[in-house]
Design a protein around this motif. Sequence first.
Motif, PDB file in Angstrom:
ATOM      1  N   ILE A   1       0.763  -1.589   0.311  1.00 34.20           N
ATOM      2  CA  ILE A   1      -0.292  -0.080  -0.110  1.00 34.20           C
ATOM      3  C   ILE A   1       0.771   1.047  -0.428  1.00 34.20           C
ATOM      4  N   GLY A   2       1.550   1.690   0.461  1.00 35.60           N
ATOM      5  CA  GLY A   2       2.866   2.427   0.870  1.00 35.60           C
ATOM      6  C   GLY A   2       3.391   2.710  -0.715  1.00 35.60           C
ATOM      7  N   LYS A   3       4.087   1.772  -0.520  1.00 32.93           N
ATOM      8  CA  LYS A   3       4.340   1.852  -2.199  1.00 32.93           C
ATOM      9  C   LYS A   3       3.850   2.129  -3.643  1.00 32.93           C
ATOM     10  N   LEU A   4       2.535   1.480  -3.505  1.00 32.84           N
ATOM     11  CA  LEU A   4       1.408   2.602  -4.276  1.00 32.84           C
ATOM     12  C   LEU A   4       0.628   3.531  -4.398  1.00 32.84           C
ATOM     13  N   ALA A   5       1.231   3.892  -3.299  1.00 29.21           N
ATOM     14  CA  ALA A   5       0.889   5.331  -2.538  1.00 29.21           C
ATOM     15  C   ALA A   5       2.128   6.460  -2.933  1.00 29.21           C
ATOM     16  N   ALA A   6       3.391   5.906  -2.786  1.00 27.33           N
ATOM     17  CA  ALA A   6       4.446   6.915  -3.932  1.00 27.33           C
ATOM     18  C   ALA A   6       3.820   6.806  -5.267  1.00 27.33           C
ATOM     19  N   CYS A   7       4.343   6.002  -5.749  1.00 26.25           N
ATOM     20  CA  CYS A   7       4.394   5.919  -6.923  1.00 26.25           C
ATOM     21  C   CYS A   7       3.412   6.206  -7.885  1.00 26.25           C
ATOM     22  N   ALA A   8       2.122   6.555  -6.875  1.00 25.78           N
ATOM     23  CA  ALA A   8       1.168   8.440  -7.395  1.00 25.78           C
ATOM     24  C   ALA A   8       1.531   9.251  -6.523  1.00 25.78           C
ATOM     25  N   GLY A   9       2.399   9.833  -5.774  1.00 25.03           N
ATOM     26  CA  GLY A   9       3.068  10.988  -5.264  1.00 25.03           C
ATOM     27  C   GLY A   9       2.425  11.259  -4.437  1.00 25.03           C
ATOM     28  N   ARG A  10       1.534  10.278  -3.496  1.00 28.51           N
ATOM     29  CA  ARG A  10       0.383  10.502  -2.622  1.00 28.51           C
ATOM     30  C   ARG A  10       1.448   9.770  -1.717  1.00 28.51           C
ATOM     31  N   THR A  11       0.749  10.802  -0.584  1.00 31.34           N
ATOM     32  CA  THR A  11       1.482  11.180   0.710  1.00 31.34           C
ATOM     33  C   THR A  11       1.411   9.719   1.162  1.00 31.34           C
ATOM     34  N   ILE A  12       2.023   9.448   2.215  1.00 35.26           N
ATOM     35  CA  ILE A  12       1.051   7.961   3.311  1.00 35.26           C
ATOM     36  C   ILE A  12       1.029   8.608   5.297  1.00 35.26           C
ATOM     37  N   VAL A  13       0.586   9.011   5.519  1.00 34.27           N
ATOM     38  CA  VAL A  13       0.294   9.671   7.296  1.00 34.27           C
ATOM     39  C   VAL A  13      -0.017   7.982   7.612  1.00 34.27           C
ATOM     40  N   SER A  14       0.695   8.564   8.976  1.00 32.83           N
ATOM     41  CA  SER A  14       0.518   6.891   9.962  1.00 32.83           C
ATOM     42  C   SER A  14       1.232   7.584  11.243  1.00 32.83           C
ATOM     43  N   GLY A  15       1.045   6.505  12.217  1.00 29.86           N
ATOM     44  CA  GLY A  15       1.122   6.419  13.370  1.00 29.86           C
ATOM     45  C   GLY A  15       2.812   6.353  14.243  1.00 29.86           C
ATOM     46  N   GLY A  16       3.853   5.485  13.156  1.00 32.30           N
ATOM     47  CA  GLY A  16       5.062   5.154  13.890  1.00 32.30           C
ATOM     48  C   GLY A  16       5.437   4.114  14.664  1.00 32.30           C
ATOM     49  N   ALA A  17       4.081   4.121  15.252  1.00 27.57           N
ATOM     50  CA  ALA A  17       4.498   2.459  15.986  1.00 27.57           C
ATOM     51  C   ALA A  17       4.384   1.007  15.315  1.00 27.57           C
TER      52      ALA A  17
ATOM     53  N   ALA B   1     -17.496   2.201   7.853  1.00 31.27           N
ATOM     54  CA  ALA B   1     -16.638   1.667   7.075  1.00 31.27           C
ATOM     55  C   ALA B   1     -16.820   0.980   5.864  1.00 31.27           C
ATOM     56  N   LEU B   2     -16.045   1.253   5.321  1.00 25.05           N
ATOM     57  CA  LEU B   2     -16.587   0.993   3.766  1.00 25.05           C
ATOM     58  C   LEU B   2     -15.495   0.152   2.984  1.00 25.05           C
ATOM     59  N   PRO B   3     -14.911  -0.915   2.632  1.00 20.66           N
ATOM     60  CA  PRO B   3     -14.721  -1.789   2.170  1.00 20.66           C
ATOM     61  C   PRO B   3     -13.430  -1.262   0.974  1.00 20.66           C
ATOM     62  N   TRP B   4     -12.280  -1.085   0.913  1.00 22.19           N
ATOM     63  CA  TRP B   4     -11.479  -0.789   0.110  1.00 22.19           C
ATOM     64  C   TRP B   4     -11.581  -1.226  -0.927  1.00 22.19           C
ATOM     65  N   PRO B   5     -11.584  -0.393  -1.847  1.00 20.99           N
ATOM     66  CA  PRO B   5     -11.707  -1.231  -3.192  1.00 20.99           C
ATOM     67  C   PRO B   5     -10.064  -2.036  -3.736  1.00 20.99           C
ATOM     68  N   ASN B   6      -9.477  -1.413  -3.288  1.00 21.28           N
ATOM     69  CA  ASN B   6      -7.803  -3.174  -3.998  1.00 21.28           C
ATOM     70  C   ASN B   6      -7.470  -2.345  -4.989  1.00 21.28           C
ATOM     71  N   PRO B   7      -7.122  -1.194  -5.284  1.00 18.99           N
ATOM     72  CA  PRO B   7      -6.847  -0.292  -6.392  1.00 18.99           C
ATOM     73  C   PRO B   7      -5.328  -1.127  -6.455  1.00 18.99           C
ATOM     74  N   GLN B   8      -5.576  -0.958  -8.121  1.00 22.50           N
ATOM     75  CA  GLN B   8      -4.578  -2.231  -8.136  1.00 22.50           C
ATOM     76  C   GLN B   8      -2.530  -1.781  -9.702  1.00 22.50           C
ATOM     77  N   ASP B   9      -3.174  -0.796  -9.452  1.00 25.72           N
ATOM     78  CA  ASP B   9      -2.020   0.953 -10.168  1.00 25.72           C
ATOM     79  C   ASP B   9      -2.384   2.126 -10.080  1.00 25.72           C
ATOM     80  N   VAL B  10      -1.381   2.539 -10.387  1.00 25.83           N
ATOM     81  CA  VAL B  10      -1.807   4.150 -10.171  1.00 25.83           C
ATOM     82  C   VAL B  10      -2.950   5.313 -10.621  1.00 25.83           C
ATOM     83  N   ASP B  11      -3.172   4.878 -11.622  1.00 24.19           N
ATOM     84  CA  ASP B  11      -4.447   5.723 -11.993  1.00 24.19           C
ATOM     85  C   ASP B  11      -5.690   4.823 -11.301  1.00 24.19           C
ATOM     86  N   SER B  12      -5.380   3.506 -10.874  1.00 19.83           N
ATOM     87  CA  SER B  12      -6.701   3.358  -9.789  1.00 19.83           C
ATOM     88  C   SER B  12      -6.653   4.215  -8.154  1.00 19.83           C
TER      89      SER B  12
END
Length: 468
Positions: A155-171, A294-305
Motif C-alpha cells: 500500500i505504501g509503495k503504491l501511494a509513493a508511485c502515485a505521488g501521494r503521501t502516507i500518513v501514519s502513527g509510527g508505531a 466503514a467502507l470496503p477498500w476497493p483494492n486499486p491495482q495501479d496508480v490510476d485506480s
Amino acid sequence: MMPVLSPNTQAILLLTAPLIAGRGTPSSDLLSPGEYKRLARHLREIQRQPADLVSPGSVEILRACQPVIDESRLLRLLARGFLLSQVIERWQARAIWVVSRADSEYPRRLKARLREDAPAILYGCGDIGLLETGGLAVVGSRRVNDDLIDYTMSIGKLAACAGRTIVSGGARGVDQAAMRGASESGGKVIGVLAENLEKTVMNREERNHLRDGNLVLVSAYDPSAGFNVGHAMQRNKLIYALADASLVVSSDLNKGGTWAGAVEQLDKLKFVPVFVRTIGDSSAGLDGLRKKGALPWPNPQDVDSFEAVLNVAMSTPTATPRAGFALFSNDVPSPADAKPTAPVLLDAAPIPEAESDPSAPVDVFFDAQPQATASEEPPVTPECLVLTGETKGSPQPDSTPAEMLFAAVRTAIQQLLNAPMKDVEVAAALDVSNSQAKAWLQRLVDEGVLEKQKKPAGYVVKQIRLFE
C-alpha cells in the motif's frame, strides 16, 4: 528551513509544555489543553496575544486573566524562562522545530478540522510543508503477521508511485510497514508520533529520509516524552485530520487505539472516509468497523485506480444521507471477495476556507495564510507493483472507482428530482455541502442528464424530446 520560534510560541510553551530537559520533573502547574483553550479565548476577547503575558506591561493583562486562570499560577509558569532556553538549545541541536497555533506555519488542516481542539503546540522534524499534502492514512495493530506487513508495505509503495503521501502513527506493525513501503519507494511520509520524537529523529534511517525532504515527524507532545496511553489515543485524530482518506489494515474489536480512533472518526469527527482491508483473512474488528459504516477498500491495482479512489475521497464531503434516502447502494461485497465492487459511501470532509479577519489576534483557530501545496513535479519513483501479484499489463475494469461512485450519485439525484429543486434543497436532502451539490448538479447538466430551468426555478431531469 526551520520555523523561527516566535514570541507567541515561546509564551505558549511556558504555559503548557513540560519542557523536559534531562531527567527533570515537569511542572505540575501546566495548563491542560482545556485550560489553555479557555485562556486563549479570553485573550482574544480582550484583544491580546499570548506574547503579551511576558511583555513589560503584562501586570494588568495577567490580572485581567484572573477569572480564567489564577494569576499566581500564570506567574510561576511564565518564570521558567531559563528552563525554556535550555530545551530550545537541545531541540535545535536535533533539528526539532516548534510551532504554535499562533504561527502561520501551523498546519492549516489541523486548524480547519480540529478548530479549538487543535494542539496548542506542535513539535516536529523535517519539511513542515508536507503536513499540508494530505494523502492516505494507514493504521492498524502493532502485532500482525508477515503477510499483513507485506500487504501494508505494498500500500505504501503504491501511494509513493502515485505521488501521494502516507500518513501514519509510527508505531511498530502496520504503521511502520506503511511508512517503510512508501519511504523505500521514494514517497512522502508523515509520521504522527505519540512518544519519543527526540529519540526517533536521531535514528540513522529516519535522519536520511528527513534530510532528503521525504519525511516529516510531528508530535503534539514533548520530544522527550515516553509512552502514554492517553497520548496514543489523542494522536489518532491528528492522523485522520492530516489525511484525505484512511485505511484500517487490522483492528481488534471494541478495544485498542486503532479501534478507538476509527470509531471516533466514523461516529464523531468524519474528516475522511474510513476504509477497511477486504483481501486476506478478515477479523472481528474489521467486520465491526464495517457495521459502523466503514467502507470496503476497493483494492486499486495501479496508480490510476489508486488516484481515482483518493480523488473521489477528496471531492466528496462527509455526509450521512437522511433517513429514507439512500445515496449509495448498501449491496456491498463480502470481505472475502478478491475484487470487491465500489464502496458504499465516500464521506470525506473538504478543508473549509480559512476565515480572514485582519483585526483578529494572532492565536486564532483559522487564519488567512495560503495552504501549502506539494511540488507540482511528480517524484521520481521506481516501477510500481500491483497488490495482488498481477503484472502491469493485466487487464483492468472499464470503470474506475471514481466513475462507479459517481454513477451512484447520478442515480440518486435522478431519483430525487421528481420535481424541480434548487441546489440548496438538493444539498439538504443529501446532507452535503452546497458547494458539493452544485458541483454534482453542474456535472449532470454538462452531461445532459439534468437541466436548470427558471420557472419554477430549480434543476430537473432533462426530458427526451422526440420532435424539436
